[in-house]
Design a protein around this motif. Structure first.
Motif, mmCIF file in Angstrom:
data_model
loop_
_atom_site.group_PDB
_atom_site.id
_atom_site.type_symbol
_atom_site.label_atom_id
_atom_site.label_comp_id
_atom_site.label_asym_id
_atom_site.label_seq_id
_atom_site.Cartn_x
_atom_site.Cartn_y
_atom_site.Cartn_z
ATOM 1 N N PHE A 191 -9.192 -51.895 1.741
ATOM 2 C CA PHE A 191 -9.149 -53.313 1.379
ATOM 3 C C PHE A 191 -7.702 -53.747 1.156
ATOM 4 C CE2 PHE A 191 -9.354 -56.852 -1.606
ATOM 5 C CZ PHE A 191 -10.438 -57.594 -1.159
ATOM 6 N N TYR A 192 -6.886 -52.854 0.563
ATOM 7 C CA TYR A 192 -5.480 -53.165 0.282
ATOM 8 C C TYR A 192 -4.641 -53.157 1.557
ATOM 9 C CZ TYR A 192 -0.735 -52.429 -1.536
ATOM 10 O OH TYR A 192 0.611 -52.530 -1.802
ATOM 11 N N GLU A 193 -4.908 -52.215 2.445
ATOM 12 C CA GLU A 193 -4.022 -52.000 3.591
ATOM 13 C C GLU A 193 -4.426 -52.759 4.846
ATOM 14 O OE1 GLU A 193 -4.234 -47.777 4.010
ATOM 15 O OE2 GLU A 193 -2.723 -47.385 2.446
ATOM 16 N N ASP A 194 -5.697 -53.114 5.001
ATOM 17 C CA ASP A 194 -6.200 -53.628 6.272
ATOM 18 C C ASP A 194 -6.772 -55.029 6.082
ATOM 19 O OD1 ASP A 194 -7.553 -54.161 8.645
ATOM 20 O OD2 ASP A 194 -8.280 -52.111 8.879
ATOM 21 N N ALA A 195 -6.094 -56.041 6.605
ATOM 22 C CA ALA A 195 -6.532 -57.431 6.447
ATOM 23 C C ALA A 195 -7.877 -57.675 7.119
ATOM 24 C CB ALA A 195 -5.478 -58.390 7.014
ATOM 25 N N ALA A 196 -8.104 -57.033 8.265
ATOM 26 C CA ALA A 196 -9.377 -57.219 8.967
ATOM 27 C C ALA A 196 -10.529 -56.641 8.144
ATOM 28 C CB ALA A 196 -9.312 -56.557 10.352
ATOM 29 N N TYR A 197 -10.307 -55.471 7.553
ATOM 30 C CA TYR A 197 -11.337 -54.869 6.692
ATOM 31 C C TYR A 197 -11.602 -55.759 5.482
ATOM 32 C CZ TYR A 197 -13.732 -51.456 3.731
ATOM 33 O OH TYR A 197 -14.644 -50.821 2.933
ATOM 34 N N ARG A 198 -10.529 -56.358 4.991
ATOM 35 C CA ARG A 198 -10.663 -57.245 3.831
ATOM 36 C C ARG A 198 -11.551 -58.435 4.174
ATOM 37 N NH1 ARG A 198 -5.708 -56.676 2.538
ATOM 38 N NH2 ARG A 198 -4.819 -58.515 3.524
ATOM 39 N N ASP A 199 -11.363 -59.022 5.339
ATOM 40 C CA ASP A 199 -12.201 -60.161 5.755
ATOM 41 C C ASP A 199 -13.658 -59.734 5.920
ATOM 42 O OD1 ASP A 199 -10.051 -61.825 5.689
ATOM 43 O OD2 ASP A 199 -9.729 -61.874 7.862
ATOM 44 N N LYS A 200 -13.872 -58.524 6.421
ATOM 45 C CA LYS A 200 -15.241 -58.036 6.565
ATOM 46 C C LYS A 200 -15.907 -57.889 5.192
ATOM 47 C CE LYS A 200 -14.680 -55.490 10.916
ATOM 48 N NZ LYS A 200 -14.687 -54.140 11.551
ATOM 49 N N ALA A 201 -15.122 -57.424 4.220
ATOM 50 C CA ALA A 201 -15.662 -57.281 2.865
ATOM 51 C C ALA A 201 -16.025 -58.650 2.289
ATOM 52 C CB ALA A 201 -14.649 -56.577 1.974
ATOM 53 N N PHE A 202 -15.152 -59.644 2.477
ATOM 54 C CA PHE A 202 -15.449 -60.996 2.000
ATOM 55 C C PHE A 202 -16.666 -61.570 2.724
ATOM 56 C CE2 PHE A 202 -10.776 -61.465 0.738
ATOM 57 C CZ PHE A 202 -11.049 -61.258 -0.608
ATOM 58 N N ASP A 203 -16.790 -61.251 4.010
ATOM 59 C CA ASP A 203 -17.939 -61.725 4.777
ATOM 60 C C ASP A 203 -19.230 -61.101 4.236
ATOM 61 O OD1 ASP A 203 -18.733 -63.329 7.137
ATOM 62 O OD2 ASP A 203 -19.513 -61.408 7.851
ATOM 63 N N LEU A 204 -19.150 -59.820 3.862
ATOM 64 C CA LEU A 204 -20.318 -59.111 3.361
ATOM 65 C C LEU A 204 -20.814 -59.709 2.045
ATOM 66 C CD1 LEU A 204 -22.201 -56.603 3.716
ATOM 67 C CD2 LEU A 204 -20.528 -55.323 2.357
ATOM 68 N N VAL A 205 -19.891 -60.166 1.209
ATOM 69 C CA VAL A 205 -20.275 -60.709 -0.096
ATOM 70 C C VAL A 205 -20.396 -62.232 -0.053
ATOM 71 C CG1 VAL A 205 -19.197 -58.772 -1.285
ATOM 72 C CG2 VAL A 205 -17.890 -60.875 -0.955
ATOM 73 N N ARG A 206 -20.341 -62.817 1.166
ATOM 74 C CA ARG A 206 -20.543 -64.242 1.405
ATOM 75 C C ARG A 206 -19.474 -65.126 0.758
ATOM 76 N NH1 ARG A 206 -25.478 -64.849 3.756
ATOM 77 N NH2 ARG A 206 -26.938 -63.112 3.523
ATOM 78 N N LEU A 207 -18.248 -64.610 0.733
ATOM 79 C CA LEU A 207 -17.117 -65.445 0.325
ATOM 80 C C LEU A 207 -16.413 -65.917 1.600
ATOM 81 C CD1 LEU A 207 -15.645 -63.500 -2.753
ATOM 82 C CD2 LEU A 207 -16.946 -65.636 -2.756
#
Length: 638
Positions: free
Chosen positions: A176-192
């Motif tokens: 989550f800290y290092e990868d912006a694309a992974y971060r967006d996927k995490a936000f997508d998963l939690v509906r943010l």
């Protein structure tokens, strides 16, 4: 000091009166009591007393405005975190190595230690590295010798910068800290996310700032236009799952969300010594300074694992509950809290429902601000609570009277320390005695009123005991007790009663597993300052620290003690039966008058020792035991 006139002297010392003459038909009947006139006289007397108190306060006002109590000079700094905490710990550990310096260099903490002539630098460096590791919370340091001057360099790398904290929190947090694309996927998963209607493109929150605190990594977010902070708060459970961090919380910086990973457990390594220092408190030395210092009043619970003090501001969290089993250090903790309250100019009432030796021991210390001690009977317990409510009402009336003249009243703190209150109340309301139940409900109502209303007039309650029985410690009394403490391994009764279902109770269970019965004075607190449920270690003074605190206490104004003027032999209840009076009985415990035990000069008045529970001459009478109970001398048993 003027001689005290004992109102009961006429029938205590005088011989029994002769039989009265027989009544005759010419005898005049006793006049009917004029209750209206009596009430009017009482109201007039109360108004005169209120006016007198207001005049005294107005006369003291210039001194209050000019007062300069000793300020607090220790312990009110912000908590050190990350590399700063480690650097501070290394400085403390190396304080005897003259000329040592400790700095944070990029991602490392570096200690530069001069070496005395004749000392083997390599061997001494290895010793210092082992010594720092043995401290338990500073980590592993490398030891090097600098060729230029022979100084020892102690280096611990990888301790600075938020990336260290995020990588240490697990693979998902690291990605989550290092990868912006992974971060967006995490936000997508939690509906943010926001979805553009025209083409279905999605937008996500963006990182404003990475950071860390004492519990791990943090991140401050910039939200998409129209996205609200409440949406991120609502996504907190989903974020915990997405990052596999069960203690993650969503906080805020202004209107921006701040995610705290809380991935680090609080270390179990507390400082070995936790002295209670006078410099932690604002200390008044005169009556005027007591009023001036009142706004700074705090209850010192102990220290966190990093050594920072937990000072509960009564302006923020006015009431406290402390619960723990026998031998867990409750008496020592209460002693420290009472001494700290007295040092700050508070008047303290000690009330003990179990009539035990622990609170009595505190009462016998003769502390200058302990104004009352009640124990041993139902009447004294009920009456003490009623006194605090009456004092609150008096202060409220005084404040209103002063406000009419544009004067703000600054009351001094009053602290009611009520030991084993929940157990006593539970016993009263769970029994078959309807009168006892009604009386207990009345006193609980008084406690609830004080807890919910009296903060502005600085009337505070510290509830203590072994168990926080839900049947007794409930309602407004409990809901307004904002700082909750368990000493030692938490019992299931206390965990269930004090903490809400779900995460709070689970957190208490996790922390409780780290506690043993040998850890005196250590426990769990719902910290009103940080919002966390965390471990703490209570303060403890001995040796020179105890002497220093005693010297500081000696400078505190001594307040007059008071007790209840119970009936002596020859009056109704004078055989000791007054001890069973309650707020709902007739006569009522509420009607027991207040009597000063000390003169205006603060010296004990020998004429009233009969009312003093700490005196050998205390003579309350003997409580009546049940006739059905059989008394036998053990030596008569066959």
């Amino acid at each position: 000091m003027a001689d005290y006139v004992n109102p009961f002297a006429s029938y205590v010392d005088a011989p029994a009166p002769a039989e009265p003459p027989a009544e005759t038909s010419a005898a005049a009947p006793d006049p009917e009591p004029d209750f209206a006139a009596e009430q009017a006289a009482q109201a007039e007397a109360q108004e005169r007393a209120l006016q007198h108190a207001a005049a005294e306060y107005v006369a003291m006002l210039p001194a209050i405005e000019a007062a300069r109590p000793l300020p607090a000079t220790a312990g009110r700094t912000t908590e050190l975190t990350g590399a700063e905490r480690i650097a501070a710990g290394v400085r403390s550990a190396l304080r005897n190595n003259v000329g040592s310096t400790v700095q944070i260099v990029r991602d490392a903490v570096v200690a530069d230690v001069p070496v005395k002539p004749g000392v083997n630098a390599h061997r001494h460096g290895a010793y210092l590295a082992e010594y720092l590791y043995a401290q338990g919370n500073l980590g592993q340091f490398e030891a090097h010798v600098r060729p230029a001057d022979g100084h020892i360099l102690l280096i611990r790398r990888g301790v600075a910068g938020p990336g260290v904290a995020w990588r240490a929190a697990g693979p998902r947090a690291q990605k989550f800290y290092e990868d912006a694309a992974y971060r967006d996927k995490a936000f997508d998963l939690v509906r943010l996310r926001q979805t553009r209607k025209s083409d279905g493109a999605r937008r996500y929150p963006r990182v404003r700032e990475w950071g860390e605190d004492s519990r791990g990594g943090t991140v401050t977010l910039d939200l998409c236009p129209g996205m609200l902070l409440g949406q991120v708060r609502a996504a907190e459970p989903a974020l915990r799952q997405a990052l596999n961090l069960p203690s993650l919380v969503v906080d805020s910086v202004g209107m921006r969300p701040l995610i705290r990973l809380n991935s680090r457990e609080i270390t179990r390594d507390f400082p070995k010594r936790n002295p209670l220092l006078p410099a932690l408190f604002t200390r008044p030395r005169t009556q005027a300074e007591r009023h001036a210092a009142a706004g700074d009043f705090v209850i010192p619970l102990g220290v966190r694992a990093d050594g920072s003090p937990i000072l509960i501001s009564q302006a923020v969290a006015p009431h406290m509950g402390i619960f723990g089993g026998t031998g867990m250090g409750k008496t020592v903790l209460l002693t420290q809290l009472v001494q700290a309250a007295v040092l700050q100019g508070a008047e303290v009432l000690l009330v003990d429902a179990k009539n035990g030796k622990d609170l009595r021991r505190i009462a016998m210390l003769n502390l200058p601000g302990v104004v009352h001690y009640s124990a041993g009977s139902e009447a004294t317990l009920h009456r003490a609570v009623r006194y605090v409510r009456d004092e609150f009402e008096r202060r409220k009336a005084l404040a209103a009277a002063l406000m009419r003249d544009g004067i703000e009243y600054r009351p001094v703190p009053l602290l009611l320390v009520f030991d084993e209150a929940p157990a006593w109340i539970d016993d009263q309301i769970s029994g078959t005695d309807k009168d006892a139940r009604k009386a207990a409900e009345t006193t609980v109502a008084n406690l609830s009123w004080i807890a919910s209303q009296a903060r502005e007039q600085k009337c505070f309650i510290l509830t203590a005991g072994q168990y926080a029985y839900a049947s007794a410690f409930a309602g407004r009394w409990k809901s307004n007790t904002q700082t909750l403490v368990i000493l030692g391994p938490p019992s299931e009764i206390n965990r269930q009663s004090l903490f809400a279902a779900g995460e709070p109770r689970d957190r208490v269970k996790v922390l409780g597993a780290q506690l043993t019965k040998s850890m005196k004075g250590r426990g769990i607190v719902a910290d009103a300052e940080t919002g966390e449920i965390q471990l703490f270690q209570g303060f403890f003074n001995d040796g020179e620290h105890a002497d220093a605190f005693a010297r500081a206490l000696a400078e505190t104004p001594r307040l007059r003690r008071f007790a209840w003027e119970f009936p002596l032999p020859g009056h109704d209840g004078g055989d000791g039966s007054w001890m069973d009076w309650t707020p709902t009985s007739e006569p009522s415990s509420d009607d027991l008058p207040v009597v000063y035990l000390d003169g205006p000069d603060g010296e004990p008045d020998p004429g009233v020792e009969v009312y003093d529970p700490t005196s050998k001459r205390y003579a309350p009478g003997t409580r009546r035991l049940r006739d059905e109970h059989e008394h036998r001398n053990s030596y008569d048993q066959k």
